[in-house]
Structure formats: C-alpha cells, structure tokens
Design a protein around this motif. Structure first.
Motif, PDB file in Angstrom:
ATOM      1  N   PRO A 102       0.831  -1.219   0.000  1.00 44.90           N
ATOM      2  CA  PRO A 102       0.000   0.000   0.000  1.00 44.90           C
ATOM      3  C   PRO A 102       0.856   1.256   0.000  1.00 44.90           C
ATOM      4  N   LEU A 103       0.400   2.256  -0.717  1.00 45.19           N
ATOM      5  CA  LEU A 103       1.061   3.555  -0.736  1.00 45.19           C
ATOM      6  C   LEU A 103       0.283   4.541   0.133  1.00 45.19           C
ATOM      7  N   PRO A 104       0.957   5.527   0.701  1.00 45.92           N
ATOM      8  CA  PRO A 104       0.235   6.561   1.449  1.00 45.92           C
ATOM      9  C   PRO A 104      -0.853   7.179   0.583  1.00 45.92           C
ATOM     10  N   GLY A 105      -2.008   7.450   1.185  1.00 42.18           N
ATOM     11  CA  GLY A 105      -3.143   7.965   0.440  1.00 42.18           C
ATOM     12  C   GLY A 105      -3.089   9.462   0.216  1.00 42.18           C
ATOM     13  N   GLN A 106      -4.172  10.002  -0.335  1.00 41.75           N
ATOM     14  CA  GLN A 106      -4.205  11.409  -0.703  1.00 41.75           C
ATOM     15  C   GLN A 106      -4.107  12.336   0.498  1.00 41.75           C
ATOM     16  N   ASP A 107      -4.440  11.850   1.696  1.00 40.15           N
ATOM     17  CA  ASP A 107      -4.275  12.686   2.881  1.00 40.15           C
ATOM     18  C   ASP A 107      -2.822  13.116   3.061  1.00 40.15           C
ATOM     19  N   SER A 108      -1.916  12.263   2.595  1.00 36.67           N
ATOM     20  CA  SER A 108      -0.489  12.586   2.756  1.00 36.67           C
ATOM     21  C   SER A 108      -0.045  13.686   1.795  1.00 36.67           C
ATOM     22  N   PHE A 109      -0.900  14.046   0.844  1.00 36.99           N
ATOM     23  CA  PHE A 109      -0.540  15.096  -0.113  1.00 36.99           C
ATOM     24  C   PHE A 109      -0.808  16.497   0.445  1.00 36.99           C
TER      25      PHE A 109
ATOM     26  N   GLY B 298      -0.081  24.305  -1.924  1.00 38.08           N
ATOM     27  CA  GLY B 298       0.542  25.618  -1.900  1.00 38.08           C
ATOM     28  C   GLY B 298       1.582  25.816  -2.987  1.00 38.08           C
ATOM     29  N   THR B 299       1.924  24.757  -3.714  1.00 39.01           N
ATOM     30  CA  THR B 299       2.826  24.920  -4.856  1.00 39.01           C
ATOM     31  C   THR B 299       2.153  25.824  -5.890  1.00 39.01           C
ATOM     32  N   ASP B 300       2.836  26.874  -6.297  1.00 40.47           N
ATOM     33  CA  ASP B 300       2.265  27.817  -7.252  1.00 40.47           C
ATOM     34  C   ASP B 300       2.368  27.247  -8.664  1.00 40.47           C
ATOM     35  N   LEU B 301       1.226  27.098  -9.325  1.00 42.88           N
ATOM     36  CA  LEU B 301       1.219  26.486 -10.647  1.00 42.88           C
ATOM     37  C   LEU B 301       1.942  27.358 -11.666  1.00 42.88           C
TER      38      LEU B 301
ATOM     39  N   ALA C  82       7.840  19.568  -8.973  1.00 40.58           N
ATOM     40  CA  ALA C  82       8.052  20.895  -8.399  1.00 40.58           C
ATOM     41  C   ALA C  82       7.543  20.972  -6.963  1.00 40.58           C
ATOM     42  N   ALA C  83       6.529  20.179  -6.632  1.00 35.60           N
ATOM     43  CA  ALA C  83       5.937  20.226  -5.296  1.00 35.60           C
ATOM     44  C   ALA C  83       6.809  19.570  -4.247  1.00 35.60           C
ATOM     45  N   ILE C  84       7.784  18.759  -4.660  1.00 33.24           N
ATOM     46  CA  ILE C  84       8.612  18.038  -3.691  1.00 33.24           C
ATOM     47  C   ILE C  84      10.092  18.380  -3.829  1.00 33.24           C
ATOM     48  N   GLY C  85      10.382  19.501  -4.493  1.00 33.50           N
ATOM     49  CA  GLY C  85      11.772  19.922  -4.619  1.00 33.50           C
ATOM     50  C   GLY C  85      12.618  18.972  -5.436  1.00 33.50           C
ATOM     51  N   SER C  86      11.998  18.328  -6.401  1.00 32.69           N
ATOM     52  CA  SER C  86      12.699  17.350  -7.232  1.00 32.69           C
ATOM     53  C   SER C  86      12.602  17.734  -8.699  1.00 32.69           C
ATOM     54  N   GLY C  87      13.354  17.014  -9.520  1.00 36.26           N
ATOM     55  CA  GLY C  87      13.335  17.266 -10.946  1.00 36.26           C
ATOM     56  C   GLY C  87      13.372  15.967 -11.721  1.00 36.26           C
ATOM     57  N   THR C  88      13.127  16.091 -13.003  1.00 37.78           N
ATOM     58  CA  THR C  88      13.127  14.919 -13.865  1.00 37.78           C
ATOM     59  C   THR C  88      13.624  15.299 -15.251  1.00 37.78           C
ATOM     60  N   CYS C  89      13.856  14.304 -16.062  1.00 45.60           N
ATOM     61  CA  CYS C  89      14.262  14.511 -17.458  1.00 45.60           C
ATOM     62  C   CYS C  89      13.658  13.391 -18.292  1.00 45.60           C
TER      63      CYS C  89
ATOM     64  N   LEU D 115       4.297  14.671 -14.567  1.00 54.48           N
ATOM     65  CA  LEU D 115       5.424  14.332 -13.700  1.00 54.48           C
ATOM     66  C   LEU D 115       6.313  15.553 -13.488  1.00 54.48           C
ATOM     67  N   TYR D 116       6.604  16.301 -14.542  1.00 55.30           N
ATOM     68  CA  TYR D 116       7.423  17.502 -14.407  1.00 55.30           C
ATOM     69  C   TYR D 116       6.818  18.459 -13.381  1.00 55.30           C
ATOM     70  N   LEU D 117       5.521  18.686 -13.478  1.00 52.37           N
ATOM     71  CA  LEU D 117       4.875  19.639 -12.574  1.00 52.37           C
ATOM     72  C   LEU D 117       4.785  19.082 -11.162  1.00 52.37           C
ATOM     73  N   ALA D 118       4.523  17.778 -11.033  1.00 47.22           N
ATOM     74  CA  ALA D 118       4.431  17.168  -9.706  1.00 47.22           C
ATOM     75  C   ALA D 118       5.773  17.213  -8.991  1.00 47.22           C
TER      76      ALA D 118
END
Length: 253
Positions: A49-56, A61-64, A212-219, A207-210
């Motif tokens: 099981p993964l943490p549910g949406q409550d953990s989000f 507050g991440t600015d789109l 940003a909410a956790i201080g991470s990046g992707t390529c 994924l790119y936008l998500a």
C-alpha cells in the motif's frame, strides 16, 4: 523538399488515417470484451500500500504559475532518497485514478484518448525509503505497488539500457512506462498508435509539474535500447513494451 522516406513517416503525425478505418469493424464495435484497466498482479505478488491522498496535504501551496515557468529538464540529482509519500504523490499525479467508470475504464489525473489509458508504470527503484532495490509496478486501482523482481546492479544496468546516459544512475528512482497497445487498438484500430504517443506526453508533463511540489526534478528520456529495457522490465516486447522513461531525484532549489 523532404525525401519520400521522410514524407511517409510524416503521415504518422496526421489524422488522415482515421478516414481509412471502418470503425464498425473494431473489436469494440464487434462486441469483443475490452482489455482490463490494469495488468493484474501475479498470484505470488503482495500489494504494497502507498500513502493515500491525505499525505498530499503537505504539498499544497505549490504555485502552478511558478511550476510551469520554472519547468526544466534536470540531469543532476542530489545523493538523497525519496520518501514513500513523495513517490506516492508522483505516481498518483501521473496515473492516479479519480473515478472508476467500469472494470475496463477509469478517469485519471491525465487525459487519454477514449479514456483508454494504455500504459503501465514501472519503478526502477534504487534509493526509496522503506523499499528494497529492484523493479516495482504501480497498481492504480489499489494505489499500491507490487515488487516485480530484484535487479542486481540496477544503476549500471539502467545506464547501459539508456545508451550510456550516466545521469540516470544518480536518480533514486526512474519511472519507466510501458504501453499495452491493444487497450487503445480495441477502440481505434490502427489509429491507436498516434494517440498513444500523445497520451504519454500528457503523462510525463504531469510528472514535471508534480516534481516541483517536492523539490525534485526529472528529465524525459525517449532514447534507450528497446530490447534491453524490455528485458530489464521483463515484458515481452510485443504486446507490452517500453515507451518512455523519466529519472526523478532531488535537486538544488
């Protein structure tokens, strides 16, 4: 002027093909049962099981506007793990289910032609808190993972399978999407393949936008050794095969 070979391949970008299809003869129109919403786990696989949406909530507050304007492809990652909560967020943001419509159809966090969602999400995890190193698969219906198999020296194997792109080895996790073409072909016949390519782009942009909410990046990575990636994920390369990759890791912000 483009040569004939280029012109032939350009046809893939056009929707002219749709006019050549007799949609009354698709498997959907002929009453063939639709393929399932997700590839079922094996009988020996126990869902994690993964943490549910409550953990989000902590990520709100991440600015789109900022997330979009600052979107970049990142190839340098810090030597830090991602948490299971962060991984849960990325998976839900890219393939999470918001409403199940039927056993073969569901609304998700990304759009898909005909609501067909032809992809499976695999995780090549080397540094995720509480997870052992190896290959996992996301079960969107349960919002859970299943462990697929161990992967030996995963970073080195992944670098070889991505044609020497060494920055992939530094990422704590690489999301690898496979496609099961028949999920889309069932409805759209040979017009399916064009919209599959569109759909995977929708998925990766989330994924790119998500990130940003956790201080991470992707390529996003579309250059890889097809057969080696399919072997690494243990998919057959015909009815299911790798279509896109994206390493994710924490970055300097």
């Amino acid at each position: 002027m483009a040569d004939n070979k280029l012109n032939r391949h350009r046809a893939f970008l056009k929707d002219s093909l749709r006019l050549q299809i007799d949609f009354s003869q698709t498997d959907q129109s002929r009453g063939v049962e639709p393929p399932p919403l997700q590839k079922p786990p094996r009988k020996d696989q126990r869902p994690i099981p993964l943490p549910g949406q409550d953990s989000f909530d902590a990520l709100r507050g991440t600015d789109l506007v900022d997330a979009i304007s600052q979107r970049r492809s990142h190839r340098h990652f810090l030597d830090q793990p991602l948490s299971l909560e962060e991984l849960s967020w990325l998976l839900w943001a890219t393939q999470g289910i918001t409403e199940i419509l039927s056993p073969s159809s569901a609304l998700r966090t990304v759009p898909s032609a005909g609501c067909r969602h032809a992809f499976e999400t695999y995780l090549l995890a080397s540094n995720i808190e509480t997870l052992e190193v190896g290959v996992y698969r996301y079960l969107p219906m349960e919002h859970a993972l299943v462990f697929e198999h161990p992967a030996g020296d995963l970073p080195a194997t992944l670098v070889r399978a991505t044609l020497g792109q060494r920055f992939v080895a530094a990422a704590p996790v690489t999301l690898a999407w496979t496609v099961i073409p028949y999920r889309m072909e069932w409805r759209y016949d040979i017009a399916a393949h064009r919209v599959i390519a569109m759909d995977v782009g929708h998925l990766c942009q989330n994924l790119y936008l998500a990130c940003a909410a956790i201080g991470s990046g992707t390529c996003a990575i579309a250059a890889y050794h097809q057969e080696q990636m399919d072997v690494l994920l243990k998919v057959d390369g015909e009815d299911e095969f790798t279509i896109y990759l994206a390493p994710v890791g924490r970055i300097h912000v």
